[in-house]
Motif scaffolding. Sequence first.
Motif, PDB file in Angstrom:
ATOM      1  N   TRP A  78      34.930  34.306  38.416  1.00  0.00           N
ATOM      2  CA  TRP A  78      34.285  33.875  39.668  1.00  0.00           C
ATOM      3  C   TRP A  78      35.385  33.321  40.570  1.00  0.00           C
ATOM      4  O   TRP A  78      36.154  32.453  40.142  1.00  0.00           O
ATOM      5  CB  TRP A  78      33.263  32.807  39.294  1.00  0.00           C
ATOM      6  N   HIS A  79      35.505  33.812  41.795  1.00  0.00           N
ATOM      7  CA  HIS A  79      36.652  33.389  42.603  1.00  0.00           C
ATOM      8  C   HIS A  79      36.365  33.453  44.098  1.00  0.00           C
ATOM      9  O   HIS A  79      35.395  34.080  44.530  1.00  0.00           O
ATOM     10  CB  HIS A  79      37.882  34.251  42.262  1.00  0.00           C
ATOM     11  N   ARG A  80      37.217  32.807  44.863  1.00  0.00           N
ATOM     12  CA  ARG A  80      37.124  32.849  46.322  1.00  0.00           C
ATOM     13  C   ARG A  80      38.509  32.556  46.895  1.00  0.00           C
ATOM     14  O   ARG A  80      39.418  32.115  46.178  1.00  0.00           O
ATOM     15  CB  ARG A  80      36.142  31.810  46.839  1.00  0.00           C
TER      16      ARG A  80
ATOM     17  N   TRP B 118      32.703  32.678  47.313  1.00  0.00           N
ATOM     18  CA  TRP B 118      32.659  32.873  45.857  1.00  0.00           C
ATOM     19  C   TRP B 118      32.024  34.211  45.500  1.00  0.00           C
ATOM     20  O   TRP B 118      30.990  34.570  46.033  1.00  0.00           O
ATOM     21  CB  TRP B 118      31.853  31.745  45.200  1.00  0.00           C
ATOM     22  N   HIS B 119      32.662  34.932  44.587  1.00  0.00           N
ATOM     23  CA  HIS B 119      32.136  36.230  44.149  1.00  0.00           C
ATOM     24  C   HIS B 119      32.806  36.686  42.859  1.00  0.00           C
ATOM     25  O   HIS B 119      33.862  36.165  42.474  1.00  0.00           O
ATOM     26  CB  HIS B 119      32.374  37.293  45.235  1.00  0.00           C
ATOM     27  N   PHE B 120      32.184  37.670  42.211  1.00  0.00           N
ATOM     28  CA  PHE B 120      32.845  38.442  41.162  1.00  0.00           C
ATOM     29  C   PHE B 120      33.326  39.740  41.799  1.00  0.00           C
ATOM     30  O   PHE B 120      32.750  40.213  42.785  1.00  0.00           O
ATOM     31  CB  PHE B 120      31.862  38.805  40.037  1.00  0.00           C
ATOM     32  N   ASP B 121      34.371  40.360  41.242  1.00  0.00           N
ATOM     33  CA  ASP B 121      34.741  41.722  41.643  1.00  0.00           C
ATOM     34  C   ASP B 121      33.929  42.664  40.757  1.00  0.00           C
ATOM     35  O   ASP B 121      34.441  43.272  39.810  1.00  0.00           O
ATOM     36  CB  ASP B 121      36.250  41.971  41.455  1.00  0.00           C
ATOM     37  N   THR B 122      32.651  42.764  41.072  1.00  0.00           N
ATOM     38  CA  THR B 122      31.707  43.501  40.231  1.00  0.00           C
ATOM     39  C   THR B 122      32.121  44.961  40.072  1.00  0.00           C
ATOM     40  O   THR B 122      32.489  45.620  41.041  1.00  0.00           O
ATOM     41  CB  THR B 122      30.304  43.444  40.867  1.00  0.00           C
TER      42      THR B 122
HETATM   43 FE   LIG Z   1      37.646  39.382  44.750  1.00  0.00          FE
END
Ligand SMILES: [Fe+2]
Length: 251
Positions: free
Chosen positions: A198-200, A138-142
């Motif tokens: 928020w995605h993975r 899980w992460h954001f593409d910050t």
């Molecule tokens: Fe991503």
Amino acid sequence: MSTASVDGMIADTDAADDAAFVDQLDTPALKRRFDADNEFLFLDEFLPADVTARFQARIPDLTEAIHRNYIPKHKKGGSVSRYTLDELAPEIVALYRNPRFIAWLEAMTGETLEICPESDPHAYALYFYTEAGDHIGWHFDTSYYAGKRYTLLLGVIDESSSKLEFELFKNDDERETVSDARNLRPGAMCFFNGDEVWHRITPLGENERRISLTFEYVTDTHMSRWRRFVSNMKDSIAYFGFKQVFKRNKR
Ligand SMILES: [Fe+2]
């Protein structure tokens, strides 16, 4: 659609433009969906089959350039940076830079979008999930840029059970989070504000393969020196290796 006669041959000028398909999309309706989902849109059918087929045809040549990474509990998989695509996949680069294509993405966001500078190895890249367990947590593409960062994911090859899982309105205390999961099949797309979604990608199964393309667009190409350093470290460790990232950045 326009045609032109060249030396007695009829050339279909739009057929040469891989972005011509965007004129056939119901842009106002898609824009409403994008806005309603807090700058997020997933389409199972987006890129025409012939364009996807030309991207797929480059995969064998690109396979030798894959840089694999393993970060325990977060990420395992391979990546091919823009620098390799510049050399080996000109039609992918051409779509990334295509003014008609960018104009359509701008119509979605309501923002003026810029392509990322040459110093950004992530401007366009391929992700190769080829070994069992390949995934990203899980992460954001910050955005490390001064403005917003938008991510476009395009499905190239997907012989897998891996899913793009996402949560919308994660940063909005007023809204209930919306969760869903989708396969990114060839021709499918997902376009979103990297700081909001928020995605993975769930782990690849045995004898599966999943290759996707990412395009990154920003509203302001300025990045502070410190953020550039942090971004380069992330790209080196998690994606492309130090040689690709820092050697290229010296240019
Ligand atoms: Fe991503």
